[in-house]
Design an enzyme around this catalytic site. Structure first.
Site, PDB file in Angstrom:
ATOM      1  N   LYS A  38       0.862  -1.182   0.000  1.00  9.51           N
ATOM      2  CA  LYS A  38       0.000   0.000   0.000  1.00  9.51           C
ATOM      3  C   LYS A  38       0.896   1.229   0.000  1.00  9.51           C
ATOM      4  O   LYS A  38       1.775   1.361   0.862  1.00  9.51           O
ATOM      5  CB  LYS A  38      -0.922  -0.010   1.226  1.00  9.51           C
ATOM      6  N   ASP A  55      -4.478  -1.428   8.636  1.00  9.89           N
ATOM      7  CA  ASP A  55      -4.787  -2.174   7.412  1.00  9.89           C
ATOM      8  C   ASP A  55      -3.816  -3.334   7.232  1.00  9.89           C
ATOM      9  O   ASP A  55      -4.211  -4.453   6.885  1.00  9.89           O
ATOM     10  CB  ASP A  55      -4.721  -1.255   6.184  1.00  9.89           C
ATOM     11  N   GLU A 116      -3.243  -2.345  -2.416  1.00 10.13           N
ATOM     12  CA  GLU A 116      -4.507  -1.781  -1.940  1.00 10.13           C
ATOM     13  C   GLU A 116      -4.480  -0.269  -2.067  1.00 10.13           C
ATOM     14  O   GLU A 116      -3.527   0.387  -1.640  1.00 10.13           O
ATOM     15  CB  GLU A 116      -4.774  -2.171  -0.484  1.00 10.13           C
ATOM     16  N   SER A 118      -6.136   3.725  -1.564  1.00  8.05           N
ATOM     17  CA  SER A 118      -6.599   4.530  -0.432  1.00  8.05           C
ATOM     18  C   SER A 118      -7.937   5.148  -0.822  1.00  8.05           C
ATOM     19  O   SER A 118      -7.972   6.101  -1.601  1.00  8.05           O
ATOM     20  CB  SER A 118      -5.584   5.628  -0.112  1.00  8.05           C
ATOM     21  N   LYS A 209     -21.524 -11.307   4.413  1.00  9.82           N
ATOM     22  CA  LYS A 209     -21.035 -10.822   5.698  1.00  9.82           C
ATOM     23  C   LYS A 209     -20.469 -12.023   6.439  1.00  9.82           C
ATOM     24  O   LYS A 209     -21.181 -12.987   6.722  1.00  9.82           O
ATOM     25  CB  LYS A 209     -22.178 -10.183   6.492  1.00  9.82           C
TER      26      LYS A 209
END
Length: 228
Positions: A38, A55, A116, A118, A209
């Site tokens: 990231k 994260d 990943e 932002s 979920k």
């Protein structure tokens, strides 16, 4: 294309980090030498020994990856703001050269990189000194995109607009993941169908979920990861 994908969301707090952890877990359990990166992380927790990038913690916990923070993130910022504002407030100068160098180090260590983003695609990384947008990093890395979106009401608009914007930037959308998907919900089922028709993106996976990750069937991600 490089061997990797870039995970972005239709908005912030959409579940990108959780989904990133699931994908990385699946790849590593299949024997892939897959890593995580990231460029800029904001909203880290300040502790005695420094800033903790939550994260990274979540991704490592889910996937089983063991790596040092400095090998996963180029810039760790404390304030839970957009990266450009957090870096300005904390007087941190963000350099594309450092991001490129750090990414190369991760790429040299792993065969597949899960990056990943932002927030969403329209995310200023740096603005006060030299303008740097998330799209600039994705283009530099030459990675396909997996878009994470919500499953509920409103997601058709968010998802279709984001896919359209990505394509206007010349970025390739590998697939879409609808997060917190409920198969018994008529809205969720219809959203998936309409999004596929309106975007032309055929690789759409759904993630329910999840209460217990170990009970989740990672093969539900096969469609979005096809060909990776």
């Amino acid at each position: 294309m490089e061997k990797g994908v870039y995970i972005i969301g239709t908005n912030t707090d959409i579940g990108k980090t959780f989904i990133s952890g699931l994908i990385l877990k699946k790849l590593r359990e299949e024997g892939r030498n897959a890593g995580y990166y990231k460029a800029v992380l904001s909203g880290a927790i300040k502790e005695k020994n420094g800033l903790i990038p939550l994260d990274c913690e979540e991704v490592m916990k889910i996937s089983g990856l063991k790596e040092s923070y400095e090998n996963m993130v180029s810039y760790i910022l404390e304030n839970p703001y957009s990266p450009h504002l957090a870096s300005e407030v904390e007087e941190v100068s963000i350099s594309m050269e450092k991001i490129k160098k750090d990414y190369k180090s991760v790429r040299d260590k792993y065969d597949f990189i899960l990056c990943e983003g932002s927030g969403g695609i329209v995310c200023p990384i740096s603005f006060s000194e030299k303008k740097l947008m998330l799209e600039d990093i994705i283009k530099e890395f030459n990675l396909q995109i997996i878009l994470v979106s919500n499953s509920g009401l409103g997601t058709i608009n968010y998802t279709v607009l984001t896919v359209s914007y990505l394509r206007n930037l010349g970025l390739k959308v590998k697939g879409i993941i609808l997060n917190k998907f409920n198969k018994s919900d008529i809205i969720h089922r219809d959203n998936k169908k309409i999004i596929k028709e309106l975007t032309g993106v055929n690789n759409i996976s759904t993630v329910p979920k999840i209460e217990d990750i170990e009970k989740y069937d990672l093969n539900e991600l096969n469609e979005v990861l096809y060909g990776i």
